[in-house]
Scaffold this active site. Structure first.
Site, PDB file in Angstrom:
ATOM      1  N   SER A 301       0.831  -1.197   0.000  1.00 41.03           N
ATOM      2  CA  SER A 301       0.000   0.000   0.000  1.00 41.03           C
ATOM      3  C   SER A 301       0.876   1.262   0.000  1.00 41.03           C
ATOM      4  CB  SER A 301      -0.929  -0.077   1.221  1.00 41.03           C
ATOM      5  OG  SER A 301      -1.955   0.860   1.156  1.00 41.03           O
ATOM      6  N   ASP A 357      -8.519  -5.056  -6.127  1.00 41.21           N
ATOM      7  CA  ASP A 357      -8.084  -4.041  -5.157  1.00 41.21           C
ATOM      8  C   ASP A 357      -8.136  -2.650  -5.789  1.00 41.21           C
ATOM      9  OD1 ASP A 357      -6.923  -2.608  -3.119  1.00 41.21           O
ATOM     10  OD2 ASP A 357      -4.933  -3.501  -3.338  1.00 41.21           O
ATOM     11  N   HIS A 412      -7.688  -5.490  -0.367  1.00 44.67           N
ATOM     12  CA  HIS A 412      -6.462  -4.706  -0.234  1.00 44.67           C
ATOM     13  C   HIS A 412      -5.516  -5.264   0.829  1.00 44.67           C
ATOM     14  CE1 HIS A 412      -3.773  -1.358  -0.466  1.00 44.67           C
ATOM     15  NE2 HIS A 412      -4.043  -0.918   0.736  1.00 44.67           N
TER      16      HIS A 412
END
Lengths: 507, 507
Positions: A301, A357, A412
């Protein structure tokens, strides 16, 4: 954090599992009937919430179709599966480490995925996961935003002590830009730091692992943030220049990577300076010993974005060092010139991306590299965000262990990524049936596993949130071990090798 | 359950704590600044939710005014408080046990509250709390809906082993009426029971406690349900006759108390039959030994309603036995004739009620005893729900430890009740400054404590939701100890004194 936490807590186990109220799974051993009635009421509510969130993000959400799936070959409940080792024996890769490290841009190794590359990706991904697992999220802790353990015991505490690496340094970051959603801050007045958060670590392979992988491997793992929804406001605003050419990167990421202040304790030097000082020192040290070294930078991320900035800087300042980035669910970071410079400097980037995602679509959901075909219209496009490097694309629908339906946080989650890497064979084949990584890990902080597995959602939690009953029968929060209190010397000096017996230096 | 769980999880710590973004508390020791910025965003959302829920319930919600409170005499953070014992030394009450048991309807003992009565109320309230703490709520457990521990170790496991009582029997209940929100059911097909839930226990005072309290005390503790919102649909429907007169009670409560089925394992006899068989046996046993006995029936919420039905039956079938009910946050149960018969039979009822709690207003929010003044208009009113007995009214605003603002679950929580009883001196005096009960307990399953106390909300939780890492590195749900598996013999036979080494008899 807040938004995604709420979404998560809205979604009870079993919610996304299908329309049928009852499903029957037959295995060789027994018949399991899962009753989903209890969750049906909440289902609509959660769907509405997901919908409005998706509107909020102005995104077209690809929802996997709700189709009935038959798991004829899967034994979800058999207990013998519990005694399968979670890892295959380690194989020696010293001969081909350069290929696995990406010197040929992983050409021919990704689809089908080379088993030894798969193992290395999971290894690095677990470093990224460790930055979450060890983080102190507790707003009532005076150490909120720090690592719960000191660097000498973090891997042991997380059950990663057999990974063949040792942490040499912790990295702290702050931001001059107001990013309230980024900083995890204690709600107490008296805290270890008001400005900085623990942002990751530098680790080094031990002798045994070094022999196995053919070089001394320096790893930098960057912590990310869990909540994609928060990003939308903060990022996608503007690009700012990096380096001496046309390269530009997102200003929020850049601020986190470079901010420092004399008035802080943990960021008198920036994250960039901290990590580069340590990496430079390690490269020099092993070069003098005549060892070959590599730098592997990883992050999930936001952590994946920082990894790219880190790689850019390292490549510019340490020529000749093999550098790669293995990022998971990372957003775009910079413009096309940024990508081109990275390529030119030889930085190899493997972006692991789950198709469902949303985060890898940010920033630049509207303006991204797919616009290149309109080059004549848009001009040089130096303001367009673009992805970098090779992509390993995973499909959440490939795993028979995962629920169907849209799950913002679940798609995610880094543990979902690691599960899907572990099961990936090739783009057009089924989930690997002899995948060994513990499937239960997926639900640590989300609700992705099918009910048949009987793994509670968001199960990674402390007993009584860390409260313990003292000798007088009162529930109290015990003080942190002195050796685990963030020590300012660990950032600003390398003279002290051990933190033990040192007084904490925060106010 | 679902609705209230969601509400709770929506409300982050600190949410209801006031309008000011920062508050400063000065104590003798240090200054604590609490930063509430992080929660402000979510605040509006939660307020809206509360509002719509209140509309859903068609209730006028009394929200305590948001006023600034100065806690000049309160030391919230001083650590010396952590070493204060949680209980005062036990005092001998053998001389006046009848008064404390309610023989004079607690006349003159409630306002101000007699210190020894306070202690007894807390003791019984902790039995009611134990029925929640020991309950298996886990929908992925095959024992969901049972007690997690066998009766010989439940008090020890809950830290109540010094309470002077021993559990003699577990009570199970089922319902013929469709009450889906009531039954906690495993989502697995193969479970200990598809129909029954553990509903409480019968306990008996040991010799030492018997000497202290002046008689052999039989206690029945009934488990309630945590979520008031669910009730609204299920109850308030109709009353059904009980006994031989005009008495009528709510049909849902009555069904739970009396339902049985030959086709079940744990409810071949009803909850009523199970409890009455045990109580009758104990009364006979101690009568033959020449000991005086009493029956104290307690319960929170729904448990308080069952306690009243239980008292009605016990009074009718065991004349001469001193019987009282101490209920916490209980709804109305029956009509005026039901109340009158209870009075006539000598059942003494002490209803502990938090002013801000909605549940004691149900059923019969519209039609209740306040309508009696319209007696001439409405006729005999045998269909009007009414409360029974003496009331101990507590005000959540009296405690400096509790947040201001509306908190549906918090006001109803049994731990909030126990905290307020512990601090109650009289209706017009401040919270008892030498109250010793551990304040942290309040937040076990709700979010009521002010931030200054640094107690996380909903902290009563198992490490990793009960998952443990096995020798192979896999996270698995361990099997329940054989001795803690609900044993059908414990319900249908008294011949077996020990459950140890017996094979579980569920399918």
């Amino acid at each position: 954090m807040a938004m995604s936490m709420m979404i998560q807590s809205h979604v009870p186990a079993g919610l996304n599992a299908g329309i049928n109220r009852k499903s029957v799974i037959r295995s060789a051993h027994q018949e399991v009937v899962i009753d989903r009635r209890s969750s049906s009421k909440v289902s609509n509510r959660a769907n509405r919430l997901t919908e409005s969130l998706s509107n909020l993000l102005h995104l077209h959400v690809e929802t996997p179709p709700r189709r009935e799936i038959r798991y004829t070959n899967w034994d979800f409940v058999g207990e013998e599966k519990h005694s399968t080792p979670v890892m295959s024996p380690k194989e020696v890769i010293s001969e081909k480490w350069r290929d696995l490290h990406g010197c040929m841009d992983w050409d021919g190794l990704l689809d089908p995925l080379h088993p030894r590359l798969r193992r290395e990706i999971v290894k690095y991904g677990e470093f990224a996961q460790a930055t979450y697992d060890a983080f102190d999220f507790d707003p009532f802790s005076e150490y909120c935003g720090s690592c719960r353990f000191n660097r000498n015991k973090i891997f042991e505490k997380l059950g990663l002590d057999k990974n063949g690496y040792k942490v040499c340094k912790y990295i702290y970051a702050m931001s001059h830009i107001d990013m309230p959603q980024w900083l995890n801050r204690s709600r107490l007045g008296q805290t270890w730091s008001k400005d900085s958060n623990w942002m990751g670590f530098v680790a080094i392979s031990d002798d045994e692992e070094t022999r196995r992988i053919g070089r001394r491997d320096i790893v930098v793992a960057w912590r990310g943030t869990v909540a994609p929804s928060e990003w939308y406001e903060d990022f996608q605003r503007n690009l700012e220049p990096i380096g001496h050419g046309e390269a530009k990167v997102e200003h929020g990421f850049h601020s986190l990577y470079t901010s420092k202040s004399e008035f802080t304790r943990y960021n008198k030097s920036s994250a960039s300076e901290q990590v580069m000082e340590e990496v430079t020192k390690l490269v020099k040290f092993y070069k003098e010993k005549g060892e070959e070294a590599s730098l592997t930078i990883t992050g999930h991320s936001l952590g994946g974005a920082l990894a790219l900035l880190n790689a850019y800087e390292a490549a510019a300042s340490i020529p000749g060092l093999p550098i790669n980035v293995i990022s998971f669910g990372a957003p775009r970071v910079g413009n096309i010139a940024f990508r081109n410079e990275l390529h030119q400097m030889g930085v190899k980037t493997l972006r692991v991306v789950v198709k469902q995602d949303l985060v890898p679509r940010m920033p630049g959901v509207v303006f991204n590299e797919s616009l290149q075909k309109f080059d004549e219209i848009t001009g040089t496009l130096d303001w367009v965000y673009t992805h970098v490097g090779a992509e390993l694309k995973l499909d959440a629908r490939s795993s028979p262990y995962l629920k169907r339906g849209f799950n913002l946080l679940g798609f995610h989650s880094q543990e979902t990524y690691l599960h899907l890497v572990d099961g990936f064979v090739s783009g057009n084949s089924d989930f690997r049936s002899d995948a060994r990584r513990d499937v239960a890990l997926v639900n640590k902080a989300c609700d992705m596993l099918i009910d048949e597995l009987r793994i509670p959602h968001c199960w990674y939690q402390m007993e009584n949130k860390g409260l313990v009953r003292n000798a007088h029968g009162r529930w109290v929060k015990p003080k942190r071990e002195p050796e685990d209190i963030p020590f300012v010397g660990e950032v600003n000096s390398h003279a002290l090798q051990s933190q033990r017996h040192l007084q904490p230096m925060y106010i």
